[in-house]
Design a protein around this motif. Structure first.
Motif, PDB file in Angstrom:
ATOM      1  N   HIS A  37      -3.371  -3.283  -2.606  1.00 51.75           N
ATOM      2  CA  HIS A  37      -3.043  -4.685  -2.846  1.00 51.75           C
ATOM      3  C   HIS A  37      -1.577  -4.977  -2.503  1.00 51.75           C
ATOM      4  O   HIS A  37      -1.273  -5.922  -1.760  1.00 51.75           O
ATOM      5  CB  HIS A  37      -3.352  -5.055  -4.302  1.00 51.75           C
ATOM      6  CG  HIS A  37      -3.021  -6.460  -4.646  1.00 51.75           C
ATOM      7  ND1 HIS A  37      -3.564  -7.551  -3.988  1.00 51.75           N
ATOM      8  CD2 HIS A  37      -2.184  -6.975  -5.591  1.00 51.75           C
ATOM      9  CE1 HIS A  37      -3.077  -8.665  -4.513  1.00 51.75           C
ATOM     10  NE2 HIS A  37      -2.246  -8.343  -5.475  1.00 51.75           N
ATOM     11  N   SER A  38      -0.663  -4.170  -3.019  1.00 55.91           N
ATOM     12  CA  SER A  38       0.765  -4.378  -2.757  1.00 55.91           C
ATOM     13  C   SER A  38       1.066  -4.301  -1.270  1.00 55.91           C
ATOM     14  O   SER A  38       1.808  -5.125  -0.728  1.00 55.91           O
ATOM     15  CB  SER A  38       1.607  -3.350  -3.515  1.00 55.91           C
ATOM     16  OG  SER A  38       1.468  -3.527  -4.900  1.00 55.91           O
ATOM     17  N   LEU A  39       0.479  -3.311  -0.595  1.00 50.50           N
ATOM     18  CA  LEU A  39       0.742  -3.160   0.837  1.00 50.50           C
ATOM     19  C   LEU A  39       0.145  -4.313   1.629  1.00 50.50           C
ATOM     20  O   LEU A  39       0.754  -4.780   2.599  1.00 50.50           O
ATOM     21  CB  LEU A  39       0.216  -1.826   1.347  1.00 50.50           C
ATOM     22  CG  LEU A  39       1.056  -0.626   0.904  1.00 50.50           C
ATOM     23  CD1 LEU A  39       0.415   0.672   1.343  1.00 50.50           C
ATOM     24  CD2 LEU A  39       2.471  -0.734   1.438  1.00 50.50           C
ATOM     25  N   ASN A  40      -1.013  -4.795   1.236  1.00 54.90           N
ATOM     26  CA  ASN A  40      -1.601  -5.940   1.915  1.00 54.90           C
ATOM     27  C   ASN A  40      -0.664  -7.140   1.823  1.00 54.90           C
ATOM     28  O   ASN A  40      -0.388  -7.808   2.829  1.00 54.90           O
ATOM     29  CB  ASN A  40      -2.976  -6.272   1.315  1.00 54.90           C
ATOM     30  CG  ASN A  40      -3.615  -7.462   1.983  1.00 54.90           C
ATOM     31  OD1 ASN A  40      -3.589  -7.600   3.199  1.00 54.90           O
ATOM     32  ND2 ASN A  40      -4.182  -8.339   1.187  1.00 54.90           N
ATOM     33  N   LEU A  80       1.854 -16.193  -0.712  1.00 58.00           N
ATOM     34  CA  LEU A  80       2.277 -14.797  -0.804  1.00 58.00           C
ATOM     35  C   LEU A  80       3.513 -14.639  -1.682  1.00 58.00           C
ATOM     36  O   LEU A  80       4.420 -13.870  -1.396  1.00 58.00           O
ATOM     37  CB  LEU A  80       2.550 -14.231   0.599  1.00 58.00           C
ATOM     38  CG  LEU A  80       1.335 -14.124   1.519  1.00 58.00           C
ATOM     39  CD1 LEU A  80       1.764 -13.784   2.939  1.00 58.00           C
ATOM     40  CD2 LEU A  80       0.355 -13.087   0.991  1.00 58.00           C
ATOM     41  N   THR A  81       3.548 -15.385  -2.778  1.00 55.83           N
ATOM     42  CA  THR A  81       4.721 -15.321  -3.649  1.00 55.83           C
ATOM     43  C   THR A  81       4.706 -14.118  -4.576  1.00 55.83           C
ATOM     44  O   THR A  81       5.747 -13.711  -5.063  1.00 55.83           O
ATOM     45  CB  THR A  81       4.851 -16.589  -4.514  1.00 55.83           C
ATOM     46  OG1 THR A  81       3.642 -16.766  -5.244  1.00 55.83           O
ATOM     47  CG2 THR A  81       5.134 -17.807  -3.666  1.00 55.83           C
ATOM     48  N   SER A  82       3.527 -13.545  -4.826  1.00 54.00           N
ATOM     49  CA  SER A  82       3.489 -12.417  -5.756  1.00 54.00           C
ATOM     50  C   SER A  82       2.213 -11.616  -5.567  1.00 54.00           C
ATOM     51  O   SER A  82       1.257 -12.086  -4.949  1.00 54.00           O
ATOM     52  CB  SER A  82       3.558 -12.916  -7.203  1.00 54.00           C
ATOM     53  OG  SER A  82       2.410 -13.674  -7.502  1.00 54.00           O
ATOM     54  N   VAL A  83       2.234 -10.436  -6.122  1.00 52.60           N
ATOM     55  CA  VAL A  83       1.007  -9.644  -6.180  1.00 52.60           C
ATOM     56  C   VAL A  83       0.182 -10.190  -7.344  1.00 52.60           C
ATOM     57  O   VAL A  83       0.727 -10.652  -8.340  1.00 52.60           O
ATOM     58  CB  VAL A  83       1.294  -8.134  -6.362  1.00 52.60           C
ATOM     59  CG1 VAL A  83       1.926  -7.549  -5.113  1.00 52.60           C
ATOM     60  CG2 VAL A  83       2.171  -7.865  -7.560  1.00 52.60           C
ATOM     61  N   ILE A  98      11.040   1.641  -2.449  1.00 52.33           N
ATOM     62  CA  ILE A  98      11.000   0.192  -2.320  1.00 52.33           C
ATOM     63  C   ILE A  98       9.747  -0.328  -3.010  1.00 52.33           C
ATOM     64  O   ILE A  98       8.716   0.344  -3.013  1.00 52.33           O
ATOM     65  CB  ILE A  98      11.038  -0.243  -0.831  1.00 52.33           C
ATOM     66  CG1 ILE A  98      11.055  -1.775  -0.686  1.00 52.33           C
ATOM     67  CG2 ILE A  98       9.893   0.372  -0.043  1.00 52.33           C
ATOM     68  CD1 ILE A  98      11.298  -2.246   0.745  1.00 52.33           C
ATOM     69  N   GLY A  99       9.854  -1.494  -3.607  1.00 50.04           N
ATOM     70  CA  GLY A  99       8.706  -2.085  -4.279  1.00 50.04           C
ATOM     71  C   GLY A  99       8.951  -3.546  -4.583  1.00 50.04           C
ATOM     72  O   GLY A  99      10.003  -4.099  -4.252  1.00 50.04           O
ATOM     73  N   PHE A 100       7.968  -4.167  -5.214  1.00 47.50           N
ATOM     74  CA  PHE A 100       8.084  -5.568  -5.612  1.00 47.50           C
ATOM     75  C   PHE A 100       8.712  -5.676  -6.986  1.00 47.50           C
ATOM     76  O   PHE A 100       8.427  -4.901  -7.877  1.00 47.50           O
ATOM     77  CB  PHE A 100       6.703  -6.241  -5.680  1.00 47.50           C
ATOM     78  CG  PHE A 100       6.125  -6.567  -4.344  1.00 47.50           C
ATOM     79  CD1 PHE A 100       6.734  -7.481  -3.505  1.00 47.50           C
ATOM     80  CD2 PHE A 100       4.953  -5.963  -3.923  1.00 47.50           C
ATOM     81  CE1 PHE A 100       6.203  -7.790  -2.276  1.00 47.50           C
ATOM     82  CE2 PHE A 100       4.402  -6.266  -2.688  1.00 47.50           C
ATOM     83  CZ  PHE A 100       5.025  -7.182  -1.864  1.00 47.50           C
ATOM     84  N   HIS A 101       9.542  -6.688  -7.122  1.00 44.11           N
ATOM     85  CA  HIS A 101      10.082  -7.078  -8.414  1.00 44.11           C
ATOM     86  C   HIS A 101       9.925  -8.583  -8.469  1.00 44.11           C
ATOM     87  O   HIS A 101      10.381  -9.285  -7.568  1.00 44.11           O
ATOM     88  CB  HIS A 101      11.561  -6.701  -8.533  1.00 44.11           C
ATOM     89  CG  HIS A 101      12.183  -7.171  -9.802  1.00 44.11           C
ATOM     90  ND1 HIS A 101      12.003  -6.525 -10.989  1.00 44.11           N
ATOM     91  CD2 HIS A 101      12.972  -8.231 -10.062  1.00 44.11           C
ATOM     92  CE1 HIS A 101      12.657  -7.163 -11.940  1.00 44.11           C
ATOM     93  NE2 HIS A 101      13.256  -8.203 -11.404  1.00 44.11           N
ATOM     94  N   GLU A 102       9.265  -9.066  -9.473  1.00 46.78           N
ATOM     95  CA  GLU A 102       9.052 -10.504  -9.575  1.00 46.78           C
ATOM     96  C   GLU A 102       9.740 -11.027 -10.824  1.00 46.78           C
ATOM     97  O   GLU A 102       9.640 -10.441 -11.880  1.00 46.78           O
ATOM     98  CB  GLU A 102       7.568 -10.808  -9.638  1.00 46.78           C
ATOM     99  CG  GLU A 102       6.840 -10.384  -8.383  1.00 46.78           C
ATOM    100  CD  GLU A 102       5.367 -10.228  -8.617  1.00 46.78           C
ATOM    101  OE1 GLU A 102       4.787 -11.066  -9.310  1.00 46.78           O
ATOM    102  OE2 GLU A 102       4.813  -9.241  -8.118  1.00 46.78           O
ATOM    103  N   MET A 103      10.429 -12.116 -10.628  1.00 49.49           N
ATOM    104  CA  MET A 103      11.137 -12.731 -11.739  1.00 49.49           C
ATOM    105  C   MET A 103      11.041 -14.234 -11.599  1.00 49.49           C
ATOM    106  O   MET A 103      11.442 -14.775 -10.568  1.00 49.49           O
ATOM    107  CB  MET A 103      12.592 -12.282 -11.736  1.00 49.49           C
ATOM    108  CG  MET A 103      13.373 -12.680 -12.927  1.00 49.49           C
ATOM    109  SD  MET A 103      14.987 -11.901 -12.799  1.00 49.49           S
ATOM    110  CE  MET A 103      15.376 -11.778 -14.497  1.00 49.49           C
ATOM    111  N   ASN A 104      10.464 -14.881 -12.580  1.00 50.93           N
ATOM    112  CA  ASN A 104      10.356 -16.342 -12.579  1.00 50.93           C
ATOM    113  C   ASN A 104       9.671 -16.885 -11.320  1.00 50.93           C
ATOM    114  O   ASN A 104      10.073 -17.910 -10.779  1.00 50.93           O
ATOM    115  CB  ASN A 104      11.734 -16.984 -12.736  1.00 50.93           C
ATOM    116  CG  ASN A 104      12.421 -16.544 -13.996  1.00 50.93           C
ATOM    117  OD1 ASN A 104      11.783 -16.384 -15.036  1.00 50.93           O
ATOM    118  ND2 ASN A 104      13.721 -16.323 -13.931  1.00 50.93           N
TER     119      ASN A 104
END
Length: 164
Positions: A37-40, A80-83, A98-104
């Motif tokens: 999912h993250s890679l997609n 594509l704003t978030s997983v 490396i990875g996703f970090h989501e904030m607000n």
């Protein structure tokens, strides 16, 4: 996969250099079956050039963050704003991961500048989906730029990000 993505970044001139400097680093992703999912999401963001023009404004004590503040509408238009959900994997959160970090609701990716351990002493971070394997000196250069309260004092711009 794994896939390789090359980033071209621009570091505006420093006092000793008159023109902006262009630098490259390459990320190799985890195998697709580990983080599908993250890679997609990430690969779609790369294909649509959503990270191009974004900045790397934050240097926390162990991470650099690239954010999409100036292109949020583009991420929203592409949906594509978030997983949708966080994947857990055996991909370690170590230096240069490396990875996703989501904030607000703001899409961000992070690159660890050193090994990260949470309060339980675990160095596995559930959203790490790749690792910088070429150009680590570039990450070190960005991490060494002057910062104030975690904000880089120099604007680092992602000029290109593409699959190689």
């Amino acid at each position: 996969g794994p896939y390789k993505i090359e980033f071209e970044i621009e570091i505006p001139h420093q006092e000793e250099v008159n023109s902006p400097s262009v630098w490259y680093f390459t990320v190799e992703t985890a195998p697709v079956d580990k983080m599908p999912h993250s890679l997609n999401i990430f690969l779609q963001q790369i294909e649509l050039k959503l990270w191009v023009g974004c900045t790397i404004p934050i240097n926390s004590d162990h991470k650099l963050f690239a954010n999409s503040r100036n292109k949020l509408e583009d991420f929203q238009d592409a949906m594509l704003t978030s997983v949708t959900f966080r994947e857990r994997s055996d991909y370690p959160s170590e230096a240069y991961s490396i990875g996703f970090h989501e904030m607000n609701g703001l899409p961000e990716i992070y690159i660890n500048t050193k090994i990260y351990q949470n309060a339980q002493g675990d160095n596995k971070y559930h959203s790490a989906f790749g690792k910088v394997f070429h150009g680590r000196d570039v990450i070190d250069k960005v991490a060494s730029l002057p910062a104030s309260s975690g904000q880089l004092q120099t604007e680092v711009i992602i000029k290109r990000a593409y699959l190689i």
